[in-house]
Design a protein around this motif. Sequence first.
Motif, PDB file in Angstrom:
ATOM      1  N   PHE A 153      -4.307   3.884   4.691  1.00 14.92           N
ATOM      2  CA  PHE A 153      -4.176   2.437   4.824  1.00 14.92           C
ATOM      3  C   PHE A 153      -5.124   1.915   5.916  1.00 14.92           C
ATOM      4  O   PHE A 153      -5.846   0.953   5.726  1.00 14.92           O
ATOM      5  N   LEU A 154      -5.137   2.618   7.060  1.00 20.37           N
ATOM      6  CA  LEU A 154      -6.021   2.224   8.163  1.00 20.37           C
ATOM      7  C   LEU A 154      -7.471   2.254   7.724  1.00 20.37           C
ATOM      8  O   LEU A 154      -8.234   1.308   7.946  1.00 20.37           O
ATOM      9  N   TRP A 155      -7.843   3.354   7.060  1.00 19.81           N
ATOM     10  CA  TRP A 155      -9.245   3.547   6.706  1.00 19.81           C
ATOM     11  C   TRP A 155      -9.703   2.576   5.606  1.00 19.81           C
ATOM     12  O   TRP A 155     -10.756   1.960   5.723  1.00 19.81           O
ATOM     13  N   SER A 156      -8.894   2.451   4.531  1.00 24.15           N
ATOM     14  CA  SER A 156      -9.385   1.667   3.389  1.00 24.15           C
ATOM     15  C   SER A 156      -8.987   0.197   3.410  1.00 24.15           C
ATOM     16  O   SER A 156      -9.542  -0.588   2.661  1.00 24.15           O
TER      17      SER A 156
ATOM     18  N   ALA B  49       0.838  -1.203   0.000  1.00 24.47           N
ATOM     19  CA  ALA B  49       0.000   0.000   0.000  1.00 24.47           C
ATOM     20  C   ALA B  49       0.866   1.244   0.000  1.00 24.47           C
ATOM     21  O   ALA B  49       0.556   2.237  -0.667  1.00 24.47           O
ATOM     22  N   THR B  50       1.969   1.202   0.767  1.00 24.52           N
ATOM     23  CA  THR B  50       2.851   2.362   0.826  1.00 24.52           C
ATOM     24  C   THR B  50       3.458   2.645  -0.548  1.00 24.52           C
ATOM     25  O   THR B  50       3.562   3.782  -0.973  1.00 24.52           O
ATOM     26  N   ILE B  51       3.858   1.564  -1.227  1.00 25.13           N
ATOM     27  CA  ILE B  51       4.426   1.727  -2.565  1.00 25.13           C
ATOM     28  C   ILE B  51       3.406   2.369  -3.509  1.00 25.13           C
ATOM     29  O   ILE B  51       3.730   3.214  -4.329  1.00 25.13           O
TER      30      ILE B  51
ATOM     31  N   PRO C 267     -11.778  -2.330   6.931  1.00 24.87           N
ATOM     32  CA  PRO C 267     -12.645  -3.316   6.274  1.00 24.87           C
ATOM     33  C   PRO C 267     -12.257  -4.757   6.604  1.00 24.87           C
ATOM     34  O   PRO C 267     -13.118  -5.633   6.663  1.00 24.87           O
ATOM     35  N   LEU C 268     -10.963  -4.994   6.845  1.00 28.16           N
ATOM     36  CA  LEU C 268     -10.526  -6.359   7.164  1.00 28.16           C
ATOM     37  C   LEU C 268     -10.781  -6.717   8.626  1.00 28.16           C
ATOM     38  O   LEU C 268     -10.629  -7.860   9.023  1.00 28.16           O
ATOM     39  N   SER C 269     -11.119  -5.715   9.431  1.00 26.78           N
ATOM     40  CA  SER C 269     -11.204  -5.954  10.869  1.00 26.78           C
ATOM     41  C   SER C 269     -12.625  -5.944  11.393  1.00 26.78           C
ATOM     42  O   SER C 269     -12.844  -5.746  12.590  1.00 26.78           O
ATOM     43  N   LYS C 270     -13.586  -6.137  10.514  1.00 25.51           N
ATOM     44  CA  LYS C 270     -14.979  -6.083  10.969  1.00 25.51           C
ATOM     45  C   LYS C 270     -15.265  -7.012  12.151  1.00 25.51           C
ATOM     46  O   LYS C 270     -15.974  -6.608  13.074  1.00 25.51           O
TER      47      LYS C 270
END
Lengths: 303, 332
Positions: A191-194, A181-183, A198-201
């Motif tokens: 990164f946290l938001w998108s 994501a950084t690249i 979503p992966l941590s529901k």
Amino acid sequence: MTRGAGDTTIAETRGDRIFLVGIKVMLWIALIVVAVPLIYIVANSFSSASAVSAGRVLLWPVEPSIRAYKEAFSDPLIMKGYLNSFIYAIGGTLISVTLTIAIAYPLSRKTFFGRNLIMSALVFTMLFSGGLIPTYLVVQNLGMLNTRWAMVIPSAIGVWQVIIARTFFRSTIPDELYEAATIDGASDLRFLWSIVLPLSKPVIAVIALMYAIYQWNSYFDALVYLKDPSLYPLQIVLRNVLILNSGTGSTTTTSLAQQLEQQQLANVLKYALIVISSLPVLVIYPFVARHFTKGVMVGAVKG
Amino acid sequence: MSGTIEVSPAPPAPVREPVRSPARIQRPGRWTEARRSFRRHWQLYLLILVPLAYFVIFKYIPISNAVIAFKDYSPVKGPWGSDWVGFKNFDLFFHNPVFWTLLKNTFILAVYLVLASFPIPIVLAIALNEIRQGAFKKTVQLVTYAPYFISTVVVVSMTLLVLSPRLGFVNDAIGLFGIPQVDFLGDPNYFRHIYVWSDVWQTTGYSAVIYLAALSGIDPALHESAKIDGASRLQRIRNVDLPGIMPTAVIILVLGVGNIMSIGFEKAFLLQNPLNQSQSEIIATYVYKTGLLNADFSMATAVGLFNSVLNLFLLVAVNFVAKRITGNGLWS
């Protein structure tokens, strides 16, 4: 070692079978001991006032009636408490979950400097606290006494929930994802938001439920910080009615027969109130039990 | 570990960062590391500010506020401006006749609670683990877990209703055996039992989940080989299951003992009445009454601080002993 699946067919000995029966008996007893008081309460709440006052109800409603529920739902004090509890539960959960993620996510990143120090500082607060009065002084100085804020801010973050969320982030969000994501030019917040959220529901659901149930059930903060009855959450109203026996105070009766009837009604009302107040939690309970279990386990793995 | 900048011995960083001393390049010091982290993750540091402020304001400032235990607190002068009185508040408390009663009540209640609520969830978890997956197992779990979600106020009022002398079914039940009615809440001697067993009722199912998790983590191969060696169910429980959940059990026990002196104000306060006060008055309820009802802030803080310190001391001591005996502890 090479037996494979065949070894599960080893015959159970007689001793083992007796032992298993013993275990089942024990579990039945556990089931009954936990369930009977619950059923007893529900049965009483649906019975007539006179049957309850005579102690004739055990596990099935006697002379079924929903009078107590009607009474409870038409009591302004109880309804106000209900509404307040919803406000505290929803508002408090939103604040708590946001703050918990805001601290748990940075602490889960390996390249976040000082994360161990911060974590130790958090855990320390689990072991040692200033106490009731010093905390009260802080709330007082912030001008939060007797406001809705006092219900949601002083208890906003639970260290246990931070541990659960942090463990989840650390074990399910791979570093490679972050690198990629950084690249692609994503900032930390992006990164946290998108990606992370979503992966941590699942974990967000778990901690949200923990906070919501805590808020719904808490009465101590209200007891200490609130004076204005119009701000009282349901639990305080319940305590006044159920334990202090002070009634809801909205009735003035004259004749002896009426007083007796009021007295009897007050008895059923207690049972109905218990059911009503536990209803929101018990309705969502079967759906959340599984997630909750997951949360407890995450917490148990990394204490 | 994909070769990140921190790990590589010769970082490409000098391009962006002016070199100060050659030693720095060889092994980045803590401050270099910190600076780099700040630069890279400034958004996260910004993000964490508010929750950190929460901990400072609502956890650490109260700890510093506890200084009023050594002062004669005056609301006008504030916690730090008030006059020092040294250990006067503690002295008064230790010489108060109520001191020993409070200490004894709190301690007995707490020890009783730990002793009763520690083994039962383990037994429940092991029993659940022994039976096959199925409707019965699911039902037992779902039902025993449920009381945990009910509020303390409701649990206490249920207890009161169920135990009530005239109407509760407990008195009806013992009446069948010819035992006369008992006013459970009016007799101080019943207070501890009511407190502890209603707590066991409420939390056993929930606590068992932790042990079930630990049990499911045990390598099935151990059970298989024990079976082949002819071990009975009981032997497998003793020699495979119990050692397997030992680390978890120790942590739960240590935490339980660590909380020994801070046991639930909420419940004791709700179950309390003038009749059972001789056994139901514990340190926490006393702090509430002295501090908030009588507005003696300094005294209440001193009592609370005494409690917290005792708590921490017990936790450290028990953790030390547990580590010595079992090799497991809360921290290394």
